[in-house]
Design an enzyme around this catalytic site. Structure first.
Site, PDB file in Angstrom:
ATOM      1  N   SER A 151      -0.224 -10.039  -3.970  1.00  0.00           N
ATOM      2  CA  SER A 151       0.066 -10.377  -2.576  1.00  0.00           C
ATOM      3  C   SER A 151      -0.628  -9.396  -1.661  1.00  0.00           C
ATOM      4  O   SER A 151      -0.839  -8.230  -2.013  1.00  0.00           O
ATOM      5  CB  SER A 151       1.577 -10.310  -2.315  1.00  0.00           C
ATOM      6  OG  SER A 151       2.014  -8.965  -2.226  1.00  0.00           O
ATOM      7  N   ASP A 152      -1.022  -9.875  -0.470  1.00  0.00           N
ATOM      8  CA  ASP A 152      -1.414  -8.919   0.552  1.00  0.00           C
ATOM      9  C   ASP A 152      -0.155  -8.160   0.954  1.00  0.00           C
ATOM     10  O   ASP A 152       0.971  -8.614   0.717  1.00  0.00           O
ATOM     11  CB  ASP A 152      -2.041  -9.630   1.751  1.00  0.00           C
ATOM     12  CG  ASP A 152      -2.961  -8.716   2.548  1.00  0.00           C
ATOM     13  OD1 ASP A 152      -2.858  -7.474   2.389  1.00  0.00           O
ATOM     14  OD2 ASP A 152      -3.788  -9.222   3.316  1.00  0.00           O
ATOM     15  N   TRP A 153      -0.331  -6.997   1.559  1.00  0.00           N
ATOM     16  CA  TRP A 153       0.803  -6.118   1.854  1.00  0.00           C
ATOM     17  C   TRP A 153       1.706  -6.756   2.907  1.00  0.00           C
ATOM     18  O   TRP A 153       1.319  -6.918   4.059  1.00  0.00           O
ATOM     19  CB  TRP A 153       0.283  -4.760   2.305  1.00  0.00           C
ATOM     20  CG  TRP A 153       0.063  -3.783   1.192  1.00  0.00           C
ATOM     21  CD1 TRP A 153       0.563  -2.512   1.130  1.00  0.00           C
ATOM     22  CD2 TRP A 153      -0.667  -3.964  -0.033  1.00  0.00           C
ATOM     23  NE1 TRP A 153       0.174  -1.903  -0.069  1.00  0.00           N
ATOM     24  CE2 TRP A 153      -0.573  -2.769  -0.789  1.00  0.00           C
ATOM     25  CE3 TRP A 153      -1.380  -5.026  -0.581  1.00  0.00           C
ATOM     26  CZ2 TRP A 153      -1.166  -2.612  -2.041  1.00  0.00           C
ATOM     27  CZ3 TRP A 153      -1.984  -4.874  -1.831  1.00  0.00           C
ATOM     28  CH2 TRP A 153      -1.864  -3.689  -2.541  1.00  0.00           C
ATOM     29  N   GLY A 163       2.837  -9.868   2.398  1.00  0.00           N
ATOM     30  CA  GLY A 163       2.518 -11.291   2.372  1.00  0.00           C
ATOM     31  C   GLY A 163       3.485 -12.144   1.569  1.00  0.00           C
ATOM     32  O   GLY A 163       3.296 -13.358   1.482  1.00  0.00           O
TER      33      GLY A 163
END
Length: 739
Positions: free
Chosen positions: A265-267, A269
C-alpha cells in the site's frame, strides 16, 4: 533498546537452528532448494501471530520478519531519484545519521528524455547499489504514471505521456535495481494522474483507455521487468481504493498478468480490513498517519491488516487462505533479497555513481530552440556572461515530497558554469526574482540562506543592468519543488512560470538579444516570450551533478541529445484534460473524457500546433534521413515486417540522434490516434557517418484494445510507418498491409 535486543535474539536463534541442523539444514535455509520449496517450508513453521505481523508495518519504513526463524525484517526506502535518509523508528523526525547521504540522480523525467535503455539500466543499477549498501531491500520506485496534464505536481517523478516509451524505459531500470538483491516497487498502480484530492477521488475511465494508455508500463514492469513489488495508488477506481481493488489487483495484475510479487500500500492508502484481505493487498504501510504526520507509538497493531484481521480469523469469520497467500509472496521477496546470500554488497555516493548521474543528465537535457546557433557558448568571443535567476543557485535535491533527498553534494548551475569556464570569461550573477528561500524539507537542511529583502522592481533592475553589460545572458529559472509547483501532494495552479519570471525574461530579452533560457522543471511551462528568446534549454531536475551537466551542454563539451517525453502546449486549453474541464475533477469524481487522446494524440487529433512536440530535441549537429524501406509490403497476423532507414550525420561534430517510429492505422472500425510511437533507437554518429536503423513490427504494434471482447485486436488493412526526429518531424514514411 528493544529493537537491538530483538535482533540479537534473532541471531542467537539462527545460530541454534544451524547447530541443531548440522546433519540436515531446514529447507527454508537451504538456498540449493527452489524458492517455492523454501517458502512452503518457512510458512509451515510460522504461527498465526507471526504471519499477521509480517503483513503490516512495525515502523515508518519497515515490516517484521520472523526473528524466531532468523528471517530478517523488510526495509523500504523512497526513490526514485536517490535513497532517502533514515527517520526515527516511529517518527518522521530525521534520525540524524552522518552516513546516509546519497547520490542524487536526475529525476525520472530526465531519464526518460534520454530515450536510452542503456541509461535506464545504468540508473537502476546505481540506485540499486546505494539501496543495497544501506540495507534497504525494497526500493519504492520507479514511478510510471502517465503525464495526463502539465499541472500534475508529481509529473517530474514519472516518464512522460507515452505508454510505449515508459514501458521501454522502466524495464531496464527495474532489472538494474533488482540485480543488486533489492526489490523494485513500481508505483502508483493505477490512474494516479493528479495530486489534488488524491485520497478521495474516484477515477472514471473506459476500459480501452485504461488498457491502451494507463496500464502498458505497469504490464511491462511485471512481465518484462520481473518487478518484485507493486505499490497501489491513493485514488479510487470503480469505487474501491486502488490499494485494495478487486479489478486492478486480482483480475488484471494477478490473473491476467501473472504477477507473483508483493502488493504494497502507499503510506495511508489502506482503508478497509475486508477489502484488504480479499482484494489483493499484501503489505500495509502508513495507516493512521496518512503517511505524512505523526502517530502514536505502536499504532501498527491497530492497522487494518493487524489486530482487526487477527480477530476476524480467531472468531472464525474469515479463514487463513488469503493470509497464507500474502505471507507466501512476502517470503518469496525475502528469499530473493535479504535471504539471498549471493547478492552484492553495494556502494554509496561513489565516484562511479557520480559519473552515472552525470552521464544520464548529459543525455537527458533537451535543446528546445537554438536560433542563430547561439549555443554552444563561443568562449573566444564571449568574455562576460550574466547568469540570472534563483534556480541558478538553489539546491533542487531537497523538497518535492517523498523524493526529497539528503544529497552528498549538489553542484548548482552557477557553480558548474564557473568551474567549467574558469578564467575564460567573467561570470556575474544577479538574482532576478525571489521564489522559495527555504533550504530544508522534512528535517534535511541544505544550509543555503536565500533570503532577499529587495523588492521585485529592484531585483529586475539589477538583472537588466547585468544583462546590458554582458556578451551573453543565461537565465536559469522555471519551477522548484515547493507546493503547487513540482511537488507531491499539490497540483500546479497555472501553466505560467511563478514569481513573475515571464516579465523578467521579457525585460532581459529587451536588454540583450543573446539570451539563453534554461527551464528547470519536471513539467511543461508556458513561454509567452518564446519569439524574443533565441535559445531555450529544458534542464529538468538533474541531481547532484546538475551544474556540471548544464555547463557541459551549454559550452558544447556535450552535444545535447535529449528528446521531450511530453508535449509543451502553447496554452493550457490545448491539453485534452483541461480542454474538457476534467482536471483534477471534484473532490470525489474525475472522468477522463479525452480517452485515449493524451498528449500528442490529442494535439494531432485536433490539429493543434504545440509549443514543442513530443519527441522534439535539437543537436549541435544535423542529421539526414534516407527513405524508409520495408522487407515486405504485407504481413500475416503471426508475421513481422522489418522497416529500415539510413541516418547520416551531415554536421561537423559527433552527435546522437533518437530515430522514432510511429504507426498509423489508415482505416479502422474504431477511432484511433493519428499516429502512435511504436519504436525508437538512439544512435551515435561521427561527422559524415551513417548507420542503418531497423525496426521489426508485428501485429502487437498494430493493435487496439477491444473492450467488448476484452482483448487486443489488429484489424486487416493498410498501415503507415512514419519515421522521424519527433512526432511533428516525420522524415520518411511507407505503407504496408496486414492480411
Amino acid at each position: 533498546m528493544f529493537k537491538k535486543t530483538l535482533l540479537i535474539t534473532a541471531l542467537v536463534i539462527t545460530a541454534t537452528v544451524s547447530v541443531k541442523a548440522q546433519s540436515k539444514t531446514p529447507v527454508y535455509l537451504d538456498d540449493s532448494k527452489s524458492i517455492q520449496a523454501r517458502v512452503e517450508d518457512a510458512l509451515s513453521r510460522m504461527n498465526l501471530q507471526e504471519k499477521i505481523n509480517m503483513i503490516h508495518a512495525q515502523s515508518k519504513f519497515s515490516s517484521p520478519g520472523v526473528p524466531r526463524l532468523g528471517i530478517p525484517d523488510n526495509w523500504t526506502d523512497d526513490g526514485p531519484h536517490g535513497i532517502r535518509p533514515d527517520v526515527l523508528w516511529d517518527q518522521w523526525v530525521q534520525a540524524g545519521q552522518t552516513n546516509d547521504s546519497c547520490m542524487a540522480f536526475p529525476a525520472l523525467t530526465c531519464l526518460a528524455a534520454t530515450w536510452n535503455k542503456d541509461m535506464a539500466l545504468l540508473y537502476g543499477n546505481a540506485i540499486g547499489e546505494e539501496a543495497r549498501y544501506r540495507n534497504k531491500n525494497v526500493l519504492l520506485a520507479p514511478g510510471v504514471n502517465i503525464y495526463r496534464s502539465p499541472l500534475n505536481g508529481r509529473n517530474f517523478e514519472y516518464m512522460g505521456e507515452d505508454p510505449f516509451l515508459s514501458s521501454k524505459i522502466v524495464v531496464p531500470y527495474i532489472k538494474g535495481v533488482q540485480q543488486n538483491g533489492v526489490a523494485a516497487c513500481v508505483k502508483h498502480f493505477a490512474l494516479n494522474n493528479s495530486e489534488g484530492n488524491r485520497h478521495t477521488v474516484n477515477v472514471n475511465v473506459d476500459d480501452r483507455t485504461l488498457y491502451e494508455i494507463y496500464l502498458p508500463a505497469f504490464k511491462a514492469a511485471v512481465q518484462e521487468g520481473g518487478a518484485m513489488a507493486i505499490m497501489g495508488s491513493y485514488n479510487l477506481y470503480k469505487g474501491e481504493h486502488c490499494c485494495h481493488n478487486q479489478y486492478l489487483l486480482n483480475d488484471i495484475l494477478r490473473k491476467e498478468w501473472g504477477f507473483e510479487g508483493v502488493v504494497i500500500s502507499d503510506w495511508g492508502g489502506t482503508h478497509d480490513t475486508n477489502q484488504a484481505i480479499f482484494n489483493g493487498l499484501d503489505m500495509e504501510f502508513g495507516t493512521g498517519t496518512n503517511g505524512l504526520s505523526y502517530s502514536k507509538t505502536n499504532v501498527y497493531d491497530n492497522y487494518y491488516m493487524a489486530m482487526p484481521y487477527l480477530k476476524l480469523i480467531q472468531s472464525g469469520k474469515v479463514g487463513t487462505k488469503e493470509l497464507d497467500e500474502k505471507v507466501r509472496r512476502i517470503l518469496r521477496l525475502s528469499f530473493l533479497t535479504t535471504m539471498n546470500k549471493n547478492r552484492p554488497l553495494g556502494s554509496l555516493g561513489s565516484e562511479e555513481h557520480a559519473l552515472a548521474a552525470r552521464k544520464i543528465a548529459d543525455e537527458g537535457i533537451v535543446l528546445l530552440k537554438n536560433k542563430g546557433n547561439i549555443l554552444p557558448i563561443n568562449l573566444k568571443t564571449t568574455k562576460r556572461i550574466a547568469v540570472i535567476g534563483e534556480n541558478a543557485i538553489k539546491w533542487m535535491t531537497v523538497g518535492g515530497g517523498s523524493s526529497s533527498l539528503k544529497a552528498r553534494y549538489e553542484i548548482t548551475p552557477l557553480e558548474g558554469l564557473k568551474k567549467r569556464i574558469g578564467n575564460q570569461a567573467e561570470i556575474v550573477y544577479a538574482r532576478g526574482y525571489v521564489g522559495d528561500t527555504t533550504g530544508n524539507y522534512n528535517g534535511v537542511i541544505t544550509g543555503q540562506h536565500l533570503g532577499d529583502e529587495r523588492s521585485p522592481a529592484e531585483l529586475i533592475k539589477e538583472a537588466v543592468e547585468a544583462a546590458r553589460k554582458a556578451d551573453l545572458v543565461i537565465f536559469v529559472g522555471g519551477l522548484n519543488k515547493s507546493d503547487h509547483q513540482d511537488a507531491e501532494g499539490t497540483d500546479r495552479l497555472s501553466l505560467n512560470l511563478p514569481y513573475d519570471q515571464d516579465k523578467l525574461i521579457t525585460e532581459l530579452a529587451k536588454a540583450n538579444k543573446n539570451l539563453v533560457v534554461v527551464n528547470v522543471s519536471g513539467n511543461a511551462v508556458a513561454m509567452p516570450w518564446i519569439n524574443q528568446v533565441p535559445a531555450i534549454v529544458q534542464g529538468w531536475f538533474l541531481g547532484s551533478e546538475s551544474g556540471n551537466a548544464l555547463a557541459g551542454v551549454l559550452t558544447g563539451d556535450v552535444n545535447p541529445s535529449g528528446k521531450l517525453t511530453f508535449t509543451f502546449p502553447v496554452k493550457l486549453s490545448d491539453n485534452g484534460a483541461q480542454a474538457l474541464g476534467e482536471f483534477p475533477g471534484s473532490k470525489t469524481e474525475v472522468t477522463y473524457k479525452e480517452g485515449i487522446y493524451v498528449g500528442y494524440r490529442w494535439a494531432e487529433e485536433h490539429k493543434i500546433k504545440p509549443l514543442f512536440a513530443f519527441g522534439h530535441g535539437l543537436s549541435y549537429t544535423t542529421f539526414q534521413y534516407g527513405n524508409v524501406t520495408v522487407d515486405s509490403k504485407s504481413m500475416t497476423a503471426s508475421g513481422k515486417v522489418t522497416l529500415s532507414v539510413n541516418v547520416k550525420n551531415t554536421g561537423s561534430r559527433e552527435g546522437e540522434e533518437v530515430v522514432q517510429l510511429y504507426i498509423s492505422d489508415l482505416k479502422s472500425s474504431v477511432p484511433r490516434p493519428v499516429k502512435e510511437l511504436k519504436g525508437f533507437e538512439k544512435i551515435s554518429l561521427k561527422p559524415g557517418e551513417q548507420k542503418l536503423v531497423s525496426f521489426t513490427v508485428d501485429s502487437t504494434a498494430l493493435s487496439f484494445f477491444d473492450a467488448a471482447k476484452h482483448q487486443w485486436v489488429a484489424e486487416p488493412g493498410d498501415f503507415a510507418a512514419l519515421i522521424g526526429a519527433a512526432s511533428d518531424d516525420i522524415r520518411t514514411k511507407t505503407v504496408f498491409s496486414l492480411k
